[in-house]
Design a protein around this motif. Structure first.
Motif, PDB file in Angstrom:
ATOM      1  N   GLU A 296       0.838  -1.208   0.000  1.00  0.00           N
ATOM      2  CA  GLU A 296       0.000   0.000   0.000  1.00  0.00           C
ATOM      3  C   GLU A 296       0.875   1.261   0.000  1.00  0.00           C
ATOM      4  OE1 GLU A 296      -3.609  -2.288   2.308  1.00  0.00           O
ATOM      5  OE2 GLU A 296      -2.579  -0.651   3.353  1.00  0.00           O
ATOM      6  N   GLU A 299       2.151   1.696  -3.498  1.00  0.00           N
ATOM      7  CA  GLU A 299       1.069   2.142  -4.401  1.00  0.00           C
ATOM      8  C   GLU A 299       0.776   3.630  -4.203  1.00  0.00           C
ATOM      9  OE1 GLU A 299      -0.059   1.170  -7.324  1.00  0.00           O
ATOM     10  OE2 GLU A 299       1.070  -0.544  -6.607  1.00  0.00           O
ATOM     11  N   ALA A 300       0.771   4.062  -2.925  1.00  0.00           N
ATOM     12  CA  ALA A 300       0.509   5.477  -2.622  1.00  0.00           C
ATOM     13  C   ALA A 300       1.624   6.342  -3.223  1.00  0.00           C
ATOM     14  CB  ALA A 300       0.428   5.682  -1.113  1.00  0.00           C
ATOM     15  N   VAL A 302       3.331   5.683  -5.932  1.00  0.00           N
ATOM     16  CA  VAL A 302       3.131   5.738  -7.392  1.00  0.00           C
ATOM     17  C   VAL A 302       2.047   6.771  -7.727  1.00  0.00           C
ATOM     18  CG1 VAL A 302       2.402   4.440  -9.447  1.00  0.00           C
ATOM     19  CG2 VAL A 302       3.843   3.336  -7.727  1.00  0.00           C
ATOM     20  N   ALA A 303       0.944   6.705  -6.993  1.00  0.00           N
ATOM     21  CA  ALA A 303      -0.173   7.615  -7.275  1.00  0.00           C
ATOM     22  C   ALA A 303       0.264   9.070  -7.063  1.00  0.00           C
ATOM     23  CB  ALA A 303      -1.355   7.276  -6.377  1.00  0.00           C
ATOM     24  N   MET A 306       2.690  10.231  -9.855  1.00  0.00           N
ATOM     25  CA  MET A 306       2.068  10.458 -11.159  1.00  0.00           C
ATOM     26  C   MET A 306       1.218  11.731 -11.168  1.00  0.00           C
ATOM     27  SD  MET A 306       1.355   6.577 -12.411  1.00  0.00           S
ATOM     28  CE  MET A 306       0.805   6.976 -14.042  1.00  0.00           C
ATOM     29  N   ALA A 307       0.767  12.137  -9.980  1.00  0.00           N
ATOM     30  CA  ALA A 307      -0.064  13.351  -9.906  1.00  0.00           C
ATOM     31  C   ALA A 307       0.785  14.617  -9.743  1.00  0.00           C
ATOM     32  CB  ALA A 307      -1.018  13.222  -8.719  1.00  0.00           C
TER      33      ALA A 307
END
Ligand SMILES: Cc1ncc(C[n+]2csc(CCOP(=O)(O)OP(=O)(O)O)c2C)c(N)n1
Ligand SMILES: [Mg+2]
Length: 325
Positions: A296, A299-300, A302-303, A306-307
């Motif tokens: 998790e 994943e956080a 990566v998000a 990308m933002a």
């Protein structure tokens, strides 16, 4: 020492950090292969016990130098996967504001000199950092991570000799993963071990199992304490294996199948997990819980990366020089 000599928090901390490196690298590999992440990359899968074992023996204000394969070292020394992932995406929230990328990953506030991809290039820098600590009478230690290939560079020998004659507070860590790119070590070393070269510099040197995280930690702790207390440098050779290609598109066909199979059985995370479970220091559920938490966290990262925004062209000339106070 046995596992019983350590608290469960400490042992699970070692496990967590190794898993964080592995999951970060596995995610990054797919982002590259999917064409979502730019650039090229050298990954650390299989060598996690080296970085985690050594960096766990360090204080926050100690300093490491790294290589073209820096992600594991950065995570082990305490950098966040958020700033690292953003750096790989070239975003302004990255540790080098998106201008460094994989091979210049670093954060001085965490004691990580931005990585140098010149093979062996970290060795004289680590000697310089250690010389600064000594001149300022600070009880801090520098660690140079390098590969077996790095140990055959001229700069490495000059640095070792200077560190030795001046008793500098530095530890030279060679991660011997049996290959320099596709070249097997047996083709480029006449000696049985690399550590035995330490006698040429008049310093202690030892070769140990680099896939045993606790063993690495204990040996590194001795070397770090020797350095901190004025006893000078140590050459630490960690035997390990790269369970991925040299760089991201390398299928590593030069690694014999039997060798790869054995290496997978001996990879450091599975090995430590089995030991933790069999010696009742952790349950399978606890380990699975850590794996999930770490996924998790990655994943956080990566998000968020990308933002995040990319640097502006007009920012290109910023951050090039440091003003000395
Ligand atoms: C001075 C120099 N020569 C060659 C290269 C190209 N190169 C990048 S990584 C690498 C292999 C390094 O092997 P090793 O030090 O064992 O590290 P590993 O890749 O196994 O982690 C080479 C030859 C380089 N970056 N710098
Ligand atoms: Mg190597």
């Amino acid at each position: 020492m046995s596992l019983g000599d350590y608290t469960p928090e400490f042992l699970l901390g070692l496990y967590r950090r190794m898993v964080l490196i592995r999951k970060f690298e596995e995610r990054v590999k797919f982002l590259f292969l999917e064409g979502i992440m730019p650039g090229t990359i050298h990954q650390y899968m299989g060598q996690e016990a080296c970085a985690v074992g050594v960096c766990t023996a360090l204080r926050d204000d100690d300093v490491i130098t790294s290589t073209h394969r820096p992600h594991g070292h950065c995570i082990a020394k305490g950098m966040g996967v958020g700033e690292m992932m953003a750096e790989l995406f070239g975003r302004t929230t990255g540790c080098c504001k998106g201008k460094g990328g994989s091979m210049h990953m670093g954060d001085l506030s965490r004691g990580v000199v931005p990585a140098v991809a010149i093979v062996g290039g970290g060795a004289p820098i680590a000697a310089g950092v250690a010389l600064a600590f000594k001149m300022k009478k600070e009880k801090r230690v520098a660690v140079c991570f390098t590969g077996d290939g790095g140990a055959n560079e001229g700069a490495f020998h000059e640095a070792m000799n200077m560190a030795a004659i001046w008793d500098l507070p530095v530890v030279y860590v060679i991660e011997n993963n049996l290959y320099g790119a596709s070249t097997p070590v047996r083709m480029v070393f006449k000696t049985e071990t690399i550590a035995e070269r330490s006698s040429a510099y008049g310093i202690p040197g030892v070769t140990i199992d680099g896939n045993d995280v606790l063993g690495v930690y204990e040996t590194a702790r001795e070397a770090v304490e020797r350095a901190r207390s004025g006893g000078g440098p140590t050459l630490l050779e960690l035997m390990t294996y790269r369970i991925t290609g040299h760089s991201r598109r390398d299928p590593a066909l030069y690694q014999p199948e039997q060798e790869k199979k054995k290496a997978l059985e001996n990879e450091p995370i599975g090995r430590f997990a089995r030991r933790l479970a069999s010696e009742a220091s952790a349950t399978r559920e606890q380990l699975d819980g850590i794996d999930k938490e770490v996924e998790e966290e990655v994943e956080a990262a990566v998000a968020a990366a990308m933002a995040a925004p990319s640097p502006r062209p007009e920012d290109a000339l910023e951050d090039l020089f440091v003003e000395q106070g």
